[in-house]
Design an enzyme around this catalytic site. Structure first.
Site, PDB file in Angstrom:
ATOM      1  N   THR A 133      40.529  51.161   6.313  1.00  0.00           N
ATOM      2  CA  THR A 133      40.738  51.652   4.959  1.00  0.00           C
ATOM      3  C   THR A 133      39.417  51.980   4.301  1.00  0.00           C
ATOM      4  O   THR A 133      38.475  51.194   4.371  1.00  0.00           O
ATOM      5  CB  THR A 133      41.491  50.637   4.074  1.00  0.00           C
ATOM      6  OG1 THR A 133      41.482  51.095   2.715  1.00  0.00           O
ATOM      7  CG2 THR A 133      40.882  49.258   4.112  1.00  0.00           C
ATOM      8  N   ILE A 134      39.343  53.135   3.656  1.00  0.00           N
ATOM      9  CA  ILE A 134      38.144  53.450   2.879  1.00  0.00           C
ATOM     10  C   ILE A 134      38.138  52.665   1.570  1.00  0.00           C
ATOM     11  O   ILE A 134      37.098  52.475   0.958  1.00  0.00           O
ATOM     12  CB  ILE A 134      38.013  54.957   2.592  1.00  0.00           C
ATOM     13  CG1 ILE A 134      39.125  55.445   1.650  1.00  0.00           C
ATOM     14  CG2 ILE A 134      37.993  55.756   3.877  1.00  0.00           C
ATOM     15  CD1 ILE A 134      38.862  56.816   1.069  1.00  0.00           C
ATOM     16  N   ASP A 135      39.321  52.192   1.144  1.00  0.00           N
ATOM     17  CA  ASP A 135      39.424  51.440  -0.111  1.00  0.00           C
ATOM     18  C   ASP A 135      38.852  50.031   0.009  1.00  0.00           C
ATOM     19  O   ASP A 135      38.530  49.404  -0.998  1.00  0.00           O
ATOM     20  CB  ASP A 135      40.883  51.330  -0.550  1.00  0.00           C
ATOM     21  CG  ASP A 135      41.500  52.668  -0.912  1.00  0.00           C
ATOM     22  OD1 ASP A 135      40.770  53.679  -0.894  1.00  0.00           O
ATOM     23  OD2 ASP A 135      42.703  52.706  -1.196  1.00  0.00           O
ATOM     24  N   MET A 178      37.626  58.088  -4.737  1.00  0.00           N
ATOM     25  CA  MET A 178      38.877  57.505  -4.274  1.00  0.00           C
ATOM     26  C   MET A 178      38.805  55.983  -4.394  1.00  0.00           C
ATOM     27  O   MET A 178      37.739  55.413  -4.624  1.00  0.00           O
ATOM     28  CB  MET A 178      39.131  57.898  -2.819  1.00  0.00           C
ATOM     29  CG  MET A 178      39.613  59.322  -2.635  1.00  0.00           C
ATOM     30  SD  MET A 178      39.980  59.661  -0.896  1.00  0.00           S
ATOM     31  CE  MET A 178      40.995  61.119  -1.074  1.00  0.00           C
ATOM     32  N   ARG A 180      42.027  54.102  -5.504  1.00  0.00           N
ATOM     33  CA  ARG A 180      43.305  53.643  -6.044  1.00  0.00           C
ATOM     34  C   ARG A 180      43.142  52.434  -6.954  1.00  0.00           C
ATOM     35  O   ARG A 180      42.630  52.541  -8.057  1.00  0.00           O
ATOM     36  CB  ARG A 180      44.288  53.367  -4.909  1.00  0.00           C
ATOM     37  CG  ARG A 180      45.739  53.311  -5.364  1.00  0.00           C
ATOM     38  CD  ARG A 180      46.691  53.462  -4.212  1.00  0.00           C
ATOM     39  NE  ARG A 180      46.420  52.563  -3.115  1.00  0.00           N
ATOM     40  CZ  ARG A 180      47.018  52.653  -1.923  1.00  0.00           C
ATOM     41  NH1 ARG A 180      47.897  53.590  -1.709  1.00  0.00           N
ATOM     42  NH2 ARG A 180      46.737  51.783  -0.975  1.00  0.00           N
ATOM     43  N   GLU A 244      39.459  57.170  -9.317  1.00  0.00           N
ATOM     44  CA  GLU A 244      40.693  57.922  -9.508  1.00  0.00           C
ATOM     45  C   GLU A 244      41.798  57.060 -10.123  1.00  0.00           C
ATOM     46  O   GLU A 244      42.745  57.582 -10.702  1.00  0.00           O
ATOM     47  CB  GLU A 244      41.188  58.461  -8.170  1.00  0.00           C
ATOM     48  CG  GLU A 244      41.595  57.361  -7.177  1.00  0.00           C
ATOM     49  CD  GLU A 244      42.104  57.890  -5.846  1.00  0.00           C
ATOM     50  OE1 GLU A 244      42.159  59.128  -5.679  1.00  0.00           O
ATOM     51  OE2 GLU A 244      42.441  57.065  -4.979  1.00  0.00           O
ATOM     52  N   LEU A 294      37.171  64.945   1.524  1.00  0.00           N
ATOM     53  CA  LEU A 294      35.890  65.220   2.183  1.00  0.00           C
ATOM     54  C   LEU A 294      35.110  63.924   2.399  1.00  0.00           C
ATOM     55  O   LEU A 294      34.406  63.768   3.390  1.00  0.00           O
ATOM     56  CB  LEU A 294      35.056  66.185   1.336  1.00  0.00           C
ATOM     57  CG  LEU A 294      35.534  67.635   1.281  1.00  0.00           C
ATOM     58  CD1 LEU A 294      34.733  68.398   0.241  1.00  0.00           C
ATOM     59  CD2 LEU A 294      35.406  68.300   2.642  1.00  0.00           C
ATOM     60  N   ARG A 296      36.230  60.975   3.101  1.00  0.00           N
ATOM     61  CA  ARG A 296      36.747  60.054   4.115  1.00  0.00           C
ATOM     62  C   ARG A 296      36.695  60.648   5.518  1.00  0.00           C
ATOM     63  O   ARG A 296      36.959  59.942   6.493  1.00  0.00           O
ATOM     64  CB  ARG A 296      38.166  59.604   3.764  1.00  0.00           C
ATOM     65  CG  ARG A 296      39.248  60.631   4.043  1.00  0.00           C
ATOM     66  CD  ARG A 296      40.608  60.132   3.587  1.00  0.00           C
ATOM     67  NE  ARG A 296      41.666  61.052   3.982  1.00  0.00           N
ATOM     68  CZ  ARG A 296      42.797  61.220   3.309  1.00  0.00           C
ATOM     69  NH1 ARG A 296      43.004  60.535   2.201  1.00  0.00           N
ATOM     70  NH2 ARG A 296      43.714  62.060   3.739  1.00  0.00           N
TER      71      ARG A 296
END
Length: 397
Positions: A133-135, A178, A180, A244, A294, A296
């Site tokens: 996960t990039i989060d 990004m 969330r 975001e 872009l 991620r």
């Protein structure tokens, strides 16, 4: 062995795939390695890619190939689907199932493991999760593959943009990140302002980012405008990084999502909205930037540490499954930040299922509009080496 990808791709998802394929081949315990074509729904039809057929030359391209070679999805799984999926896996002779993804995928992974435990004919099925996960919002691990590369992309992009704004300091530039519900990635933009140049020791912080807003802190529009105006009057050009997922004190997104199905959310343009506030309310020129996906999928900014750890996570998942472990996810435990050292662990999958790990408040500054040095110490090793060094602009001390 079947490998399934779930959720959004990353710059190192294929690196985990590579690690798993390599470890399976070297184990001598796996006859075939298959990839589910575009996610878990492929299990119903047996739509699989034969990863055992990949030649060495093709295989070696995987770690530096973005996104997902086998395809991924956000296909929703209903409760009555789990027994059917387990039956299909048993019919197909799958002994090991590896699921690579984030919170939603780990939830699916855990529910499949429960269903398998209740199905006698699937008693030998081992199910292991590979984090992605990039989060960086997965519980049970210090960080997740995918995050380090996205963090490097954002920090590098903000460092470059800050110099553009400093060269022509006439506007406010707002970059949307990004993330969330978690501010880990947004916070990584602070790395753009804390690394010294190769020419002198002047920190980039005077160039920006000047303000960083994460979703864990309720967003106050009036305070935002006041902070922007104060900085604009002092330095001219202002660089802002905003998540975001910003929400107001009532927990409502400051910009309504344009589309939402379950956990899949397409947010509105937060950066564009904030720019409109600055223009309308302050009369200051403002520009919005939204790297979006872009950030991620960038291989140009892929973190070497992230890539190596993604490979390790895939390999460790194979070793865990072959050793008889099931209903676990591979995690990383940090031993030291300087020098950077981690070890892998096996986390009970029940601890990770839809349990979002948000950014701790101690990683924010006292004003809650910037990032503390303790976060920078934690994040710095993950981006895979220093960002490019720049000469300080004329007049900057």
């Amino acid at each position: 062995m079947l490998i399934v990808h779930g959720g959004a791709p990353t710059a190192v998802m294929n690196a985990s795939l590579y690690g798993a394929i390599r470890a399976a081949r070297e184990s001598g315990e796996v006859d075939r390695v298959l990839g589910a074509h575009h996610g878990v729904r492929a299990i119903f039809s047996g739509d699989y890619i034969d990863l055992s057929a990949l030649g060495d030359e093709e295989l070696e391209l995987l770690p530096r190939t973005p996104a997902s070679f086998i395809g991924t999805s956000r296909f929703p799984i209903e409760e009555d689907d789990y027994p059917r999926l387990v039956d299909a896996l048993a019919d197909q002779g799958i002994c090991y199932l590896l699921m690579n993804g984030g919170n939603g995928t780990m939830d699916t992974c855990g529910k499949l493991a429960r269903a398998a435990a209740r199905t006698p004919r699937a008693a030998g099925l081992r199910i292991v999760g590979i984090p992605k996960t990039i989060d960086n919002d997965l519980e049970g691990t210090d960080h997740a593959p995918g995050f380090g590369s996205a963090a490097r992309y954002l920090a590098a992009s903000v460092a470059e943009l800050a110099r553009d704004v400093a060269a022509l300091p006439i506007h406010v530039c707002i970059i949307e990140s990004m993330g969330r519900n978690a501010g880990w990635l947004t916070a990584a933009s602070a790395l753009a302002g804390e690394l010294p140049t190769s020419i002198n020791t002047t920190p980039r912080s005077s160039l920006g980012p000047h303000l960083i807003y994460v979703p864990e802190v309720p967003f106050d529009e009036e305070r935002f405008l006041e902070e922007v105006k104060t900085l604009y009057d002092r330095v001219g050009g202002v660089v802002v990084v905003a998540s975001e997922g910003l929400k107001n004190a009532e927990g409502t997104p400051i910009v309504p999502p344009v589309f939402q199905v379950g956990r899949s959310v397409y947010y509105g343009d937060v950066s564009a909205y904030l720019c409109s506030l600055v223009i309308r309310r302050l009369g200051i020129k403002a520009r919005s930037e939204k790297p979006g996906i872009l950030g991620r999928c960038s291989i140009a900014h892929q973190s070497s540490v992230d890539r190596d750890e993604a490979i390790l996570a895939g390999a460790e998942a194979v070793r865990a499954a072959i050793s008889g472990h099931s209903a676990v996810m591979v995690g990383f435990k940090r031993l030291s930040s300087a020098p950077y050292r981690v070890e892998t662990t096996l986390v009970p999958i029940a601890e990770t299922m839809l349990n979002e790990r948000t950014l701790p408040m101690e990683y924010l500054n006292s004003a809650r509009n910037g990032i503390d040095a303790s976060y920078l110490k934690w994040c710095q090793p993950l981006i895979g080496g220093p960002l490019p060094a720049f000469i300080s602009p004329m007049g900057e001390q």
